[in-house]
Scaffold this motif. Sequence first.
Motif, PDB file in Angstrom:
ATOM      1  N   GLY A 148      35.475  38.432  44.461  1.00 37.32           N
ATOM      2  CA  GLY A 148      35.958  39.664  45.079  1.00 37.32           C
ATOM      3  C   GLY A 148      36.115  40.789  44.072  1.00 37.32           C
ATOM      4  O   GLY A 148      35.797  41.943  44.357  1.00 37.32           O
ATOM      5  N   GLN A 160      34.165  44.374  43.932  1.00 36.49           N
ATOM      6  CA  GLN A 160      34.886  45.644  43.837  1.00 36.49           C
ATOM      7  C   GLN A 160      34.336  46.493  42.694  1.00 36.49           C
ATOM      8  O   GLN A 160      34.126  47.699  42.840  1.00 36.49           O
ATOM      9  CB  GLN A 160      36.375  45.363  43.610  1.00 36.49           C
ATOM     10  CG  GLN A 160      37.248  46.583  43.444  1.00 36.49           C
ATOM     11  CD  GLN A 160      37.553  47.256  44.753  1.00 36.49           C
ATOM     12  OE1 GLN A 160      36.754  48.051  45.229  1.00 36.49           O
ATOM     13  NE2 GLN A 160      38.711  46.936  45.333  1.00 36.49           N
ATOM     14  N   PHE A 206      44.670  44.904  45.672  1.00 40.86           N
ATOM     15  CA  PHE A 206      43.478  45.613  46.138  1.00 40.86           C
ATOM     16  C   PHE A 206      42.290  45.434  45.193  1.00 40.86           C
ATOM     17  O   PHE A 206      41.142  45.657  45.596  1.00 40.86           O
ATOM     18  CB  PHE A 206      43.788  47.103  46.279  1.00 40.86           C
ATOM     19  CG  PHE A 206      44.051  47.803  44.974  1.00 40.86           C
ATOM     20  CD1 PHE A 206      43.028  48.445  44.291  1.00 40.86           C
ATOM     21  CD2 PHE A 206      45.328  47.825  44.425  1.00 40.86           C
ATOM     22  CE1 PHE A 206      43.262  49.086  43.091  1.00 40.86           C
ATOM     23  CE2 PHE A 206      45.575  48.464  43.226  1.00 40.86           C
ATOM     24  CZ  PHE A 206      44.541  49.095  42.547  1.00 40.86           C
ATOM     25  N   SER A 236      37.340  51.736  49.196  1.00 42.70           N
ATOM     26  CA  SER A 236      36.932  51.657  47.797  1.00 42.70           C
ATOM     27  C   SER A 236      35.652  52.446  47.570  1.00 42.70           C
ATOM     28  O   SER A 236      35.517  53.177  46.567  1.00 42.70           O
ATOM     29  CB  SER A 236      36.713  50.194  47.390  1.00 42.70           C
ATOM     30  OG  SER A 236      37.887  49.431  47.574  1.00 42.70           O
ATOM     31  N   ALA A 295      39.864  42.995  46.589  1.00 45.66           N
ATOM     32  CA  ALA A 295      39.634  43.091  48.033  1.00 45.66           C
ATOM     33  C   ALA A 295      38.865  44.368  48.350  1.00 45.66           C
ATOM     34  O   ALA A 295      39.435  45.362  48.833  1.00 45.66           O
ATOM     35  CB  ALA A 295      40.966  43.065  48.782  1.00 45.66           C
ATOM     36  N   PRO A 296      37.556  44.417  48.050  1.00 50.07           N
ATOM     37  CA  PRO A 296      36.776  45.639  48.283  1.00 50.07           C
ATOM     38  C   PRO A 296      36.657  45.952  49.774  1.00 50.07           C
ATOM     39  O   PRO A 296      36.568  45.058  50.609  1.00 50.07           O
ATOM     40  CB  PRO A 296      35.409  45.309  47.679  1.00 50.07           C
ATOM     41  CG  PRO A 296      35.334  43.805  47.736  1.00 50.07           C
ATOM     42  CD  PRO A 296      36.727  43.323  47.514  1.00 50.07           C
ATOM     43  N   ASP A 297      36.677  47.249  50.090  1.00 51.92           N
ATOM     44  CA  ASP A 297      36.494  47.693  51.466  1.00 51.92           C
ATOM     45  C   ASP A 297      35.843  49.071  51.442  1.00 51.92           C
ATOM     46  O   ASP A 297      35.479  49.597  50.382  1.00 51.92           O
ATOM     47  CB  ASP A 297      37.831  47.716  52.215  1.00 51.92           C
ATOM     48  CG  ASP A 297      38.892  48.543  51.502  1.00 51.92           C
ATOM     49  OD1 ASP A 297      38.523  49.427  50.704  1.00 51.92           O
ATOM     50  OD2 ASP A 297      40.091  48.308  51.737  1.00 51.92           O
ATOM     51  N   TRP A 298      35.723  49.676  52.636  1.00 58.37           N
ATOM     52  CA  TRP A 298      35.064  50.980  52.719  1.00 58.37           C
ATOM     53  C   TRP A 298      35.852  52.065  52.017  1.00 58.37           C
ATOM     54  O   TRP A 298      35.295  53.043  51.531  1.00 58.37           O
ATOM     55  CB  TRP A 298      34.823  51.358  54.177  1.00 58.37           C
ATOM     56  CG  TRP A 298      33.625  50.682  54.755  1.00 58.37           C
ATOM     57  CD1 TRP A 298      33.606  49.665  55.669  1.00 58.37           C
ATOM     58  CD2 TRP A 298      32.262  50.948  54.431  1.00 58.37           C
ATOM     59  NE1 TRP A 298      32.312  49.278  55.937  1.00 58.37           N
ATOM     60  CE2 TRP A 298      31.468  50.052  55.189  1.00 58.37           C
ATOM     61  CE3 TRP A 298      31.627  51.838  53.570  1.00 58.37           C
ATOM     62  CZ2 TRP A 298      30.084  50.048  55.109  1.00 58.37           C
ATOM     63  CZ3 TRP A 298      30.238  51.836  53.489  1.00 58.37           C
ATOM     64  CH2 TRP A 298      29.482  50.943  54.260  1.00 58.37           C
TER      65      TRP A 298
END
Length: 313
Positions: free
Chosen positions: A275, A279, A214, A222, A217-220
Amino acid sequence: MLHLRLIVPADRTDEVVGVIEKTVGTTHLVVVDGACRDPAGDLVLCDVAREAGDGLIADLRALGLDRSGSIAVEEIGLSLSTRAEQAEKDAPGEGADAVLWEQMQEATHEESTLSVTYVAFLALATMIAACGVVLDNAVLIVGAMAVGPEFGPLAGICTALVRRKPRLAARSLIALVVGFLAAMALTVLFSLAMDAAGLFTDDMLHGDRPNTGFVYAPDWFSFVVGLLAGAAGTLSLTSAKSGALVGVAISVTTVPAAANAAVALSYGDLTQTKGSIEQLLLNLLAIVLAGTATLLAQKAFWARQRRRSGRTA
C-alpha cells in the motif's frame, strides 16, 4: 530585471547588439570593444525585463553565442532607473509569470543529479518519516516532507519531457529511482536497529495510527493532491514565487510513504509495504503529469505573448 553579460566575437558584435536593441524590454546597453581575453572578443552588457529575457536568450543562442562566446544571466536585486521601469512596462506580460527555460533547465540539471548529498538528504528525510509513522507523529511527518529533495528530479523529468531532452530525463529518473531505493534500504536497516534498541516495535506499527495511517492507503484524494502540488511546485520553480515550494513539499505523500514501506518491510508486513509503494508511485505520477501539463501551458502562453509582442513591434 535580469542582467546579461555577453562575451561576443568582434565580428558578431553588431549583430548581437542589433538583436538586443530590437528586443522590447531591454535597456542599459553597454559595449566595451576588445575587453575580453578568454575567449577573445567584446564585452556586451545589458539589462532586460524578466518577461522578455527568455526570448532574448533564445535569440542569442540562435546566433551561436553560447558556443562562440558566453551568455551569463543574473537576477538584479535592486535597479533604480527610470529606463528600467519603462523597459518593464514595455515588455509583454508580468515578470512574476515569466519562464526562463534555460534557467529552469540548468536548475533542474543540478537538482536532479544523483549525488551523495542528494541520497543523504533523502535517506535522512525517510528515516525521520519512519520515526513519524511509528510514533504516529504528524510533526515528524511534516518535517520529513520538508527535508526531502525529491521534487528536483521530478521537475527535471517534467522539464525534459517538455524540452525533449532525453539525457536530462534519464538523469532525473535515475536520481529518483536510485535515490528512493537507497533511502528505503537504509531505512530498513535503521528500522531494524531501532527495533533492536527497543525504540520501534511491531505493536507500534500496527497500532491505531489516526495521523499517519493514510500513508499506506492510497485513494483518489492522494492523486488529486499530487496533481495540485505538481502544478504549484512547477509554478514555484518557473516564476519569481519560489517561496511556495516548501508548501508543496509538505503536501505530498512521497517520503512518508517510502518510510512506511521500509518500516513495514522490516517487520515483514507486505500489505502495508504494498500500500505504501502504491501511495508513493501514485503521488510521483500525479506530480509528473501535473508538472508537465503546467510547463506545456506556460510554453504555449509565452509563445503567444512573444508573437503578439513581435506584431506590436
